[in-house]
Scaffold this motif. Structure first.
Motif, short mmCIF file in Angstrom:
data_model
loop_
_atom_site.label_atom_id
_atom_site.label_comp_id
_atom_site.label_asym_id
_atom_site.label_seq_id
_atom_site.Cartn_x
_atom_site.Cartn_y
_atom_site.Cartn_z
N VAL A 1 -17.07 7.12 -6.80
CA VAL A 1 -17.39 7.88 -5.59
C VAL A 1 -18.62 8.72 -5.87
O VAL A 1 -18.59 9.64 -6.69
N THR A 2 -19.71 8.41 -5.17
CA THR A 2 -20.98 9.10 -5.38
C THR A 2 -21.43 9.78 -4.08
O THR A 2 -20.90 9.51 -3.00
N GLU B 1 -25.30 6.27 -8.89
CA GLU B 1 -24.60 5.27 -9.71
C GLU B 1 -25.39 4.90 -10.95
O GLU B 1 -24.82 4.64 -12.02
N CYS C 1 -20.38 5.30 -1.63
CA CYS C 1 -21.47 6.27 -1.58
C CYS C 1 -21.33 7.06 -0.28
O CYS C 1 -21.35 6.48 0.81
N THR D 1 -15.73 10.24 -10.40
CA THR D 1 -16.68 11.03 -9.62
C THR D 1 -17.21 12.19 -10.45
O THR D 1 -16.98 12.24 -11.67
N HIS E 1 -22.67 16.80 -4.64
CA HIS E 1 -21.92 16.32 -5.80
C HIS E 1 -20.63 17.12 -5.97
O HIS E 1 -19.55 16.56 -6.18
N LEU F 1 -17.73 16.34 -3.69
CA LEU F 1 -16.91 15.18 -4.07
C LEU F 1 -15.78 15.61 -4.99
O LEU F 1 -14.62 15.19 -4.82
N TYR F 2 -16.12 16.42 -5.98
CA TYR F 2 -15.09 16.93 -6.89
C TYR F 2 -14.04 17.72 -6.12
O TYR F 2 -12.83 17.53 -6.34
#
Length: 259
Positions: free
Chosen positions: A53-54, A60, A82, A152, A164, A167-168
């Motif tokens: 998961v970006t 990537e 993405c 991720t 970024h 996502l976490y």
């Protein structure tokens, strides 16, 4: 497999694969698989369905190439989700095509690459994405594709980029609220100091000695493969990205931790 630039041969630590196969995180041990030994894992690791998961096209290759190539070497099936088209400079359509080209070089076919292009998930370093919205997109993809390993960013996002870190936050939410399917593990990429980030292969002994749940180190041949994938992102290849490819440890090394 060709020897690496430090002469160790093919080195990859894949404890998470064994954890998924033999009983979960409480039995995890840090394992190094060197040389041809990784081939012995391929049959057993075939049941690992990994989702990277970006936030943007190029993540990537720029950050996760060691993980993608290492998992592929061990026999896992990988896909990429993405979460934006990278449209900050109105280059979204170009960047989608670059992402597919990069993933193909990393062993992921275009059919396994998905881009979320949602107006509420803009490519913007100053915008934190909505956790609930992002978590819903990610969970839907995990369930639809029977994913049992998600990779991720960690809380630092490697570069501190707000997208970024979002996502976490979304994956941490899914994990802590027990919304992930049973047996689905989450690995997060370790953010390191600016010094370690730009010492390339000199960070290998440091990464090797420090605790982690998974450690992927590329060979010289694989490092060139990662750089070729990065060069697919032609729209992003400004002068400082060339310097990044030369000196960043993330082009060679990924150390990760389980949530």
């Amino acid at each position: 497999m060709a020897p690496g630039p430090w002469g160790w041969g093919s080195v990859v630590a894949v404890p998470v694969l064994l954890a998924l196969l033999f009983g979960g995180a409480r039995h995890l041990q840090r394992l190094t698989v060197a040389g041809g030994a990784s081939a012995d894992l391929r049959g057993r690791a075939g049941g690992v369905r990994a989702l990277l998961v970006t936030a943007h096209p190029d993540d990537e290759a720029m950050f996760f190439a060691p993980t993608v190539l290492g998992l592929g070497r061990a026999g896992a099936r990988a896909a990429v989700l993405c979460c934006s088209a990278g449209n900050y400079y109105k280059q979204g359509e170009i960047r989608k095509k670059e992402l597919e080209q990069s993933c193909l070089l990393l062993g992921i076919p275009a059919s396994n690459v998905t881009v979320i292009d949602h107006r509420d998930l803009p490519d913007n370093p100053a915008v934190e994405w909505d956790t609930q919205l992002l978590a819903a997109f990610v969970l839907k993809h995990i369930e639809a594709n029977n994913i049992n390993l998600v990779v991720t960013f960690d809380a630092g996002g490697v570069s501190g980029h707000a997208n970024h870190i979002s996502l976490y936050t979304a994956l941490r939410y899914l994990h802590s609220e027990r919304k992930l399917p049973e047996g689905c593990r989450v690995l997060v990429l370790e953010s390191v100091s600016i010094f370690r980030k730009y010492i390339s292969i000199l960070d290998v002994p440091i990464s090797y000695l420090l605790p982690s749940d998974a450690l992927f180190i590329l060979t010289e041949e694989e490092t060139e493969q990662a750089k070729r994938a990065m060069r697919c992102h032609r729209s992003q290849l400004l002068w400082f990205r060339h310097i990044y490819m030369l000196f960043s440890r993330y082009m060679v090394i990924n150390s990760l931790r389980l949530l």
